[in-house]
Design an enzyme around this catalytic site. Structure first.
Site, PDB file in Angstrom:
ATOM      1  N   LYS A   1       0.850  -1.202   0.000  1.00  0.00           N
ATOM      2  CA  LYS A   1       0.000   0.000   0.000  1.00  0.00           C
ATOM      3  C   LYS A   1       0.882   1.248   0.000  1.00  0.00           C
ATOM      4  O   LYS A   1       2.086   1.157   0.265  1.00  0.00           O
ATOM      5  CB  LYS A   1      -0.930  -0.024   1.215  1.00  0.00           C
ATOM      6  CG  LYS A   1      -0.215  -0.034   2.557  1.00  0.00           C
ATOM      7  CD  LYS A   1      -1.185  -0.278   3.710  1.00  0.00           C
ATOM      8  CE  LYS A   1      -0.416  -0.470   5.008  1.00  0.00           C
ATOM      9  NZ  LYS A   1      -1.302  -0.887   6.105  1.00  0.00           N
TER      10      LYS A   1
ATOM     11  N   TYR B   1      15.294  29.707   9.099  1.00  0.00           N
ATOM     12  CA  TYR B   1      14.063  30.423   9.453  1.00  0.00           C
ATOM     13  C   TYR B   1      13.858  30.441  10.962  1.00  0.00           C
ATOM     14  O   TYR B   1      14.033  29.422  11.632  1.00  0.00           O
ATOM     15  CB  TYR B   1      12.846  29.742   8.823  1.00  0.00           C
ATOM     16  CG  TYR B   1      12.717  29.950   7.329  1.00  0.00           C
ATOM     17  CD1 TYR B   1      12.518  31.213   6.798  1.00  0.00           C
ATOM     18  CD2 TYR B   1      12.782  28.862   6.473  1.00  0.00           C
ATOM     19  CE1 TYR B   1      12.375  31.394   5.432  1.00  0.00           C
ATOM     20  CE2 TYR B   1      12.642  29.038   5.101  1.00  0.00           C
ATOM     21  CZ  TYR B   1      12.447  30.299   4.593  1.00  0.00           C
ATOM     22  OH  TYR B   1      12.307  30.470   3.238  1.00  0.00           O
TER      23      TYR B   1
ATOM     24  N   ARG C   1     -10.979  -0.126  14.629  1.00  0.00           N
ATOM     25  CA  ARG C   1     -11.120   0.666  13.394  1.00  0.00           C
ATOM     26  C   ARG C   1     -12.070  -0.082  12.466  1.00  0.00           C
ATOM     27  O   ARG C   1     -13.212   0.298  12.286  1.00  0.00           O
ATOM     28  CB  ARG C   1      -9.758   0.878  12.712  1.00  0.00           C
ATOM     29  CG  ARG C   1      -8.747   1.643  13.568  1.00  0.00           C
ATOM     30  CD  ARG C   1      -7.474   1.934  12.804  1.00  0.00           C
ATOM     31  NE  ARG C   1      -6.975   0.749  12.101  1.00  0.00           N
ATOM     32  CZ  ARG C   1      -5.790   0.650  11.541  1.00  0.00           C
ATOM     33  NH1 ARG C   1      -4.946   1.674  11.567  1.00  0.00           N
ATOM     34  NH2 ARG C   1      -5.432  -0.455  10.919  1.00  0.00           N
TER      35      ARG C   1
HETATM   36  C1  LIG Z   1      -0.480  -1.986   6.636  1.00  0.00           C
HETATM   37  C2  LIG Z   1      -1.043  -3.287   7.078  1.00  0.00           C
HETATM   38  C3  LIG Z   1      -0.208  -4.380   7.348  1.00  0.00           C
HETATM   39  C4  LIG Z   1       1.303  -4.267   7.348  1.00  0.00           C
HETATM   40  O1  LIG Z   1       1.733  -3.721   8.581  1.00  0.00           O
HETATM   41  P1  LIG Z   1       3.289  -3.558   8.912  1.00  0.00           P
HETATM   42  O2  LIG Z   1       3.300  -3.095  10.314  1.00  0.00           O
HETATM   43  O3  LIG Z   1       3.809  -2.528   7.970  1.00  0.00           O
HETATM   44  O4  LIG Z   1       3.894  -4.897   8.701  1.00  0.00           O
HETATM   45  C5  LIG Z   1      -0.798  -5.585   7.662  1.00  0.00           C
HETATM   46  N1  LIG Z   1      -2.150  -5.701   7.720  1.00  0.00           N
HETATM   47  C6  LIG Z   1      -2.976  -4.671   7.485  1.00  0.00           C
HETATM   48  C7  LIG Z   1      -4.445  -4.868   7.578  1.00  0.00           C
HETATM   49  C8  LIG Z   1      -2.455  -3.426   7.167  1.00  0.00           C
HETATM   50  O5  LIG Z   1      -3.279  -2.406   6.937  1.00  0.00           O
END
Ligand SMILES: *Cc1c(COP(=O)(O)O)cnc(C)c1O
Length: 356
Positions: free
Chosen positions: A35, A252, A130
């Site tokens: 993702k 800055y 969630r």
């Molecule tokens: C992003 C995600 C993962 C991967 O998690 P990591 O901590 O990056 O290994 C696994 N399962 C779901 C549902 C996720 O959204």
């Protein structure tokens, strides 16, 4: 000369890190989580680097379809599933696997006729709060999913809130096991932290995200200890050097005050490249392989560093912002965030170079 900032992606590192998950979860399938454009590493590139992957998991349906269209024949899982009947049709048409996490999705599966049944991951909420069906609703949701006839296969799934911390997975596992006890279906529970720290979660399919990219999911165990190697190295050079006197300030807001005469290196990399703007004075940077500290606020296109530890530094000196020699986790920690956020935030304007 062009602006010297670039992100090197070491393709072999992806394969090595993928194998680390395979060694921990030797009898599970390992889905590579891609993702957010493969955590900033480039979806197509990562998919090309991992032809051995048992499957991929992602969020963005367009990317999933593109991956299918490039000829990848194994599983491609959508981690939030589909958002409309049209997307459900795409899931079916492109033979994607989909999470089913809520009532709206279940109702679409009940009412929309799909061209071909889909691989479904029924998500149970074991404490993250969630997505997912409450444990007490899980059997009813499963029965409804089975009754639709729209699922070619069903995997029981959850996602852990605290696999990376001292609370661990005990409570979530209890909830999952009591919700699914006696149900003879495959299971997918583990993220990177659970793959590395909680063998009892491995089950049939694990989902490896951050560890694939060579960063740690833990706050107290380094990527190196875990046998992971960084896939991304963000490299630049000094584009200017300033000699300043005691009492002068840098950047800055003048937030860095020189205590004595010193040299300040100006690095071509700023928050518009994905470097965290909130990184405070003292955030580590490598100049010619030597660890130095940021001095002054991060600006849009530049950061400034204290060159005291590296007197030989000059315009053109090599800089590493994170990656080989400087774990992204350390930079993230200094900036009050996690490696995930820095990797995902790599900006489109940064040229990417693939290295073997
Ligand atoms: C992003 C995600 C993962 C991967 O998690 P990591 O901590 O990056 O290994 C696994 N399962 C779901 C549902 C996720 O959204």
């Amino acid at each position: 000369m062009t602006r010297p900032l670039r992100a090197d992606i070491r393709l072999a590192a992806l394969g090595e890190n993928y194998a680390v998950a395979g060694r921990h979860a030797a009898s599970s399938r390992v889905l590579a989580v891609v993702k957010a454009d493969a955590y900033g590493h480039g979806l197509a590139r990562v998919a090309r680097a991992l032809p051995q992957a048992d499957g991929f998991a992602t969020l963005e349906i367009d990317g999933a379809v593109r991956l299918r269209d490039t000829g990848f024949a194994r599983e491609i899982l959508l981690l939030e599933g589909f958002f409309s009947p049209a997307e459900l049709a795409t899931v079916s048409g492109s033979r994607l696997a989909t999470v089913v996490h809520g009532e709206e999705q279940l109702r679409m599966l009940e009412t929309v006729r799909v061209p071909a049944p889909v691989d479904a991951y029924l998500k149970i909420n074991t404490g993250m709060n969630r997505l997912g069906f409450a444990p007490r609703e899980a059997r009813r949701a499963l029965a409804r999913l089975q009754a639709t006839g729209a699922a070619r296969s069903i995997t029981l799934m959850t996602h852990f809130a605290t696999a990376d911390g001292p609370e661990g997975v005990h409570e979530a596992m209890n909830r999952f096991e009591s919700a699914t006890h006696g149900v003879e279906l495959p299971r997918s529970l583990a993220n990177s932290a659970a793959i590395l720290a909680h063998p009892r979660t491995h089950a049939d399919t694990v989902r490896q995200g951050i560890a694939l990219y060579g960063a740690t999911p833990f706050s107290d165990r380094s990527a190196q200890e875990l046998g992971l190697v960084p896939a991304m190295t963000l490299r630049s050079r000094l584009i200017a050097v300033q000699e300043i006197g005691p009492g002068e300030t840098v950047g800055y807001g003048g937030t860095f005050h020189a205590q004595h005469a010193m040299r300040i290196g100006v690095v071509a990399c700023g928050y518009a490249d994905g470097y965290p703007r909130h990184a405070p004075n003292g955030t580590p940077v490598l100049v010619e392989g030597v660890r130095v500290a940021t001095a002054g606020r991060v600006s849009m296109d530049m950061i400034t560093v204290d060159l005291t530890p590296v007197p030989q530094a000059r315009v053109g000196s090599e800089v590493v912002l994170w990656g080989e020699g400087l774990p992204v986790d350390e930079v993230a920690h200094a900036a009050g965030t996690v490696g995930y956020e820095l990797l995902c935030a790599l900006a489109p304007r940064v040229p990417v170079v693939e290295v073997a």
